[in-house]
Scaffold this active site. Sequence first.
Site, PDB file in Angstrom:
ATOM      1  N   SER A 127      -2.509  10.565   5.763  1.00 48.40           N
ATOM      2  CA  SER A 127      -3.612  11.495   5.494  1.00 48.40           C
ATOM      3  C   SER A 127      -4.728  10.691   4.832  1.00 48.40           C
ATOM      4  CB  SER A 127      -3.172  12.595   4.527  1.00 48.40           C
ATOM      5  OG  SER A 127      -1.977  13.185   4.953  1.00 48.40           O
ATOM      6  N   LYS A 146      -6.224  18.102   8.366  1.00 46.49           N
ATOM      7  CA  LYS A 146      -5.295  17.836   7.257  1.00 46.49           C
ATOM      8  C   LYS A 146      -5.954  18.127   5.901  1.00 46.49           C
ATOM      9  CE  LYS A 146      -1.895  16.332   4.806  1.00 46.49           C
ATOM     10  NZ  LYS A 146      -0.588  16.969   4.681  1.00 46.49           N
ATOM     11  N   LYS A 152      -5.514  12.204  -4.240  1.00 44.83           N
ATOM     12  CA  LYS A 152      -6.128  11.379  -3.184  1.00 44.83           C
ATOM     13  C   LYS A 152      -6.726  12.260  -2.091  1.00 44.83           C
ATOM     14  CE  LYS A 152      -3.514  10.355   0.059  1.00 44.83           C
ATOM     15  NZ  LYS A 152      -3.168  10.884   1.377  1.00 44.83           N
TER      16      LYS A 152
HETATM   17  P1  NAD Z   1       5.003   6.987  -0.082  1.00 40.94           P
HETATM   18  O1  NAD Z   1       4.185   6.434  -1.184  1.00 40.94           O
HETATM   19  O2  NAD Z   1       6.365   7.539  -0.358  1.00 40.94           O
HETATM   20  O3  NAD Z   1       5.193   5.874   1.081  1.00 40.94           O
HETATM   21  C1  NAD Z   1       4.193   5.020   1.541  1.00 40.94           C
HETATM   22  C2  NAD Z   1       4.861   3.723   1.979  1.00 40.94           C
HETATM   23  O4  NAD Z   1       3.883   2.878   2.584  1.00 40.94           O
HETATM   24  C3  NAD Z   1       5.456   2.921   0.805  1.00 40.94           C
HETATM   25  O5  NAD Z   1       6.830   2.685   1.058  1.00 40.94           O
HETATM   26  C4  NAD Z   1       4.629   1.638   0.772  1.00 40.94           C
HETATM   27  O6  NAD Z   1       5.375   0.507   0.389  1.00 40.94           O
HETATM   28  C5  NAD Z   1       4.181   1.537   2.225  1.00 40.94           C
HETATM   29  N1  NAD Z   1       2.974   0.738   2.442  1.00 40.94           N
HETATM   30  C6  NAD Z   1       1.758   0.870   1.850  1.00 40.94           C
HETATM   31  N2  NAD Z   1       0.889  -0.035   2.347  1.00 40.94           N
HETATM   32  C7  NAD Z   1       1.575  -0.769   3.264  1.00 40.94           C
HETATM   33  C8  NAD Z   1       1.228  -1.857   4.114  1.00 40.94           C
HETATM   34  N3  NAD Z   1      -0.012  -2.370   4.110  1.00 40.94           N
HETATM   35  N4  NAD Z   1       2.177  -2.378   4.904  1.00 40.94           N
HETATM   36  C9  NAD Z   1       3.443  -1.875   4.906  1.00 40.94           C
HETATM   37  N5  NAD Z   1       3.835  -0.829   4.146  1.00 40.94           N
HETATM   38  C10 NAD Z   1       2.901  -0.279   3.326  1.00 40.94           C
HETATM   39  O7  NAD Z   1       4.093   8.079   0.621  1.00 40.94           O
HETATM   40  P2  NAD Z   1       4.557   9.328   1.538  1.00 40.94           P
HETATM   41  O8  NAD Z   1       4.840  10.486   0.665  1.00 40.94           O
HETATM   42  O9  NAD Z   1       5.553   8.871   2.540  1.00 40.94           O
HETATM   43  O10 NAD Z   1       3.155   9.662   2.247  1.00 40.94           O
HETATM   44  C11 NAD Z   1       2.625   8.872   3.304  1.00 40.94           C
HETATM   45  C12 NAD Z   1       1.390   9.587   3.861  1.00 40.94           C
HETATM   46  O11 NAD Z   1       1.776  10.885   4.343  1.00 40.94           O
HETATM   47  C13 NAD Z   1       0.298   9.832   2.804  1.00 40.94           C
HETATM   48  O12 NAD Z   1      -0.967   9.699   3.390  1.00 40.94           O
HETATM   49  C14 NAD Z   1       0.555  11.261   2.366  1.00 40.94           C
HETATM   50  O13 NAD Z   1      -0.605  11.885   1.848  1.00 40.94           O
HETATM   51  C15 NAD Z   1       1.018  11.876   3.674  1.00 40.94           C
HETATM   52  N6  NAD Z   1       1.880  13.064   3.534  1.00 40.94           N
HETATM   53  C16 NAD Z   1       2.895  13.104   2.599  1.00 40.94           C
HETATM   54  C17 NAD Z   1       3.686  14.248   2.492  1.00 40.94           C
HETATM   55  C18 NAD Z   1       4.790  14.357   1.460  1.00 40.94           C
HETATM   56  O14 NAD Z   1       5.285  15.480   1.244  1.00 40.94           O
HETATM   57  N7  NAD Z   1       5.218  13.268   0.836  1.00 40.94           N
HETATM   58  C19 NAD Z   1       3.441  15.341   3.327  1.00 40.94           C
HETATM   59  C20 NAD Z   1       2.454  15.255   4.279  1.00 40.94           C
HETATM   60  C21 NAD Z   1       1.662  14.111   4.382  1.00 40.94           C
END
Ligand code: NAD
Length: 297
Positions: A95, A171, A239
């Site tokens: 997102s 989103k 964010k």
């Molecule tokens: P998170 O922080 O749990 O996971 C993100 C992962 O990305 C981490 O493991 C990090 O190490 C990895 N990462 C970051 N930069 C990187 C790079 N350059 N190369 C390789 N790996 C990299 O986040 P999440 O909760 O999984 O959310 C991910 C996305 O989905 C976000 O944009 C969030 O807003 C969106 N989202 C999350 C949820 C939720 O409920 N958690 C729901 C809908 C949408």
Amino acid sequence: MKVGFIGLGIMGKPMAKNLLKAGHQVCVNDFKKEAVEELVAAGATAGATNAEAAKGVDVIITMVPNSPNVREALLGKNGAAEGADKDTVVIDMSSIDPVESKKIAAELKERTGMEMLDCPVSGGEPKAIDGTLSIMCGGKKEIFDKYTDLLKAMGGSVVYVGEIGSGNVAKLANQMVVAANIGICAEAMTFAKKMGTDPELVYQAIRGGLAGSTVMDAKVPMMLAGNYKPGFRIDLHIKDLNNALNASHAINMPVPMTAHMMEVMQELKNHDEGSCDHDDIIRYYERMTGVSIVKEK
Ligand code: NAD
């Protein structure tokens, strides 16, 4: 299909597992090596860098926190663009700010010839695990049509919204609604408690009526249990609201309710609660009123 999957956090891990279950070949990368190992144990291969994870694949999926992370994963040093063929399509499912999404897609096209879709998701970890996410998609329609089935391995609803950036517009609209909805659920439950009425019974009484919502059913039981384990972290919601404020101000639109929820979340962050689930908004009300709705065990 061969898929390079970058970002194995709360969401990316189960999404990549569902691609494996659907029979796709998946090559993964994340900074967190234990997450990579978990996916390898589930049948994926691993690239040592994002460029390696992108080698020889049909599609690269990114599921990282925000725009700078997407930019780094795709266009940075050892990024996916260095390893991928020009026919590889990028599907960013993070997102991010729609304006940034458009810029990254344009840079990717100019530098490598690669096409990109923006396909962020809603539904949180439970729906990521059972493969029923709502996926909102932007980009060229003919590319969307080609990858709809791949997205359906992760989503219960896959909707084409429009040109690149439109997925993230949808989103952000989703995140504005969710923030305000959690906020008013917390306010109403605290009101019930302060009036001397059991908030759990109030929740049961109203959840089937007009006030009921998916948000109410997901978050009020967590508030009543005093469960702030993420789920969706306050930091990530800040964010999203920041991206929503920037995008709406760029088109000269005031968004007073979104701005208000941003300030509520800042209060939580100031109490070191940025890593809590966004149901933690209830503790803002707890501090303001001195009343807790958490059920005694
Ligand atoms: P998170 O922080 O749990 O996971 C993100 C992962 O990305 C981490 O493991 C990090 O190490 C990895 N990462 C970051 N930069 C990187 C790079 N350059 N190369 C390789 N790996 C990299 O986040 P999440 O909760 O999984 O959310 C991910 C996305 O989905 C976000 O944009 C969030 O807003 C969106 N989202 C999350 C949820 C939720 O409920 N958690 C729901 C809908 C949408």
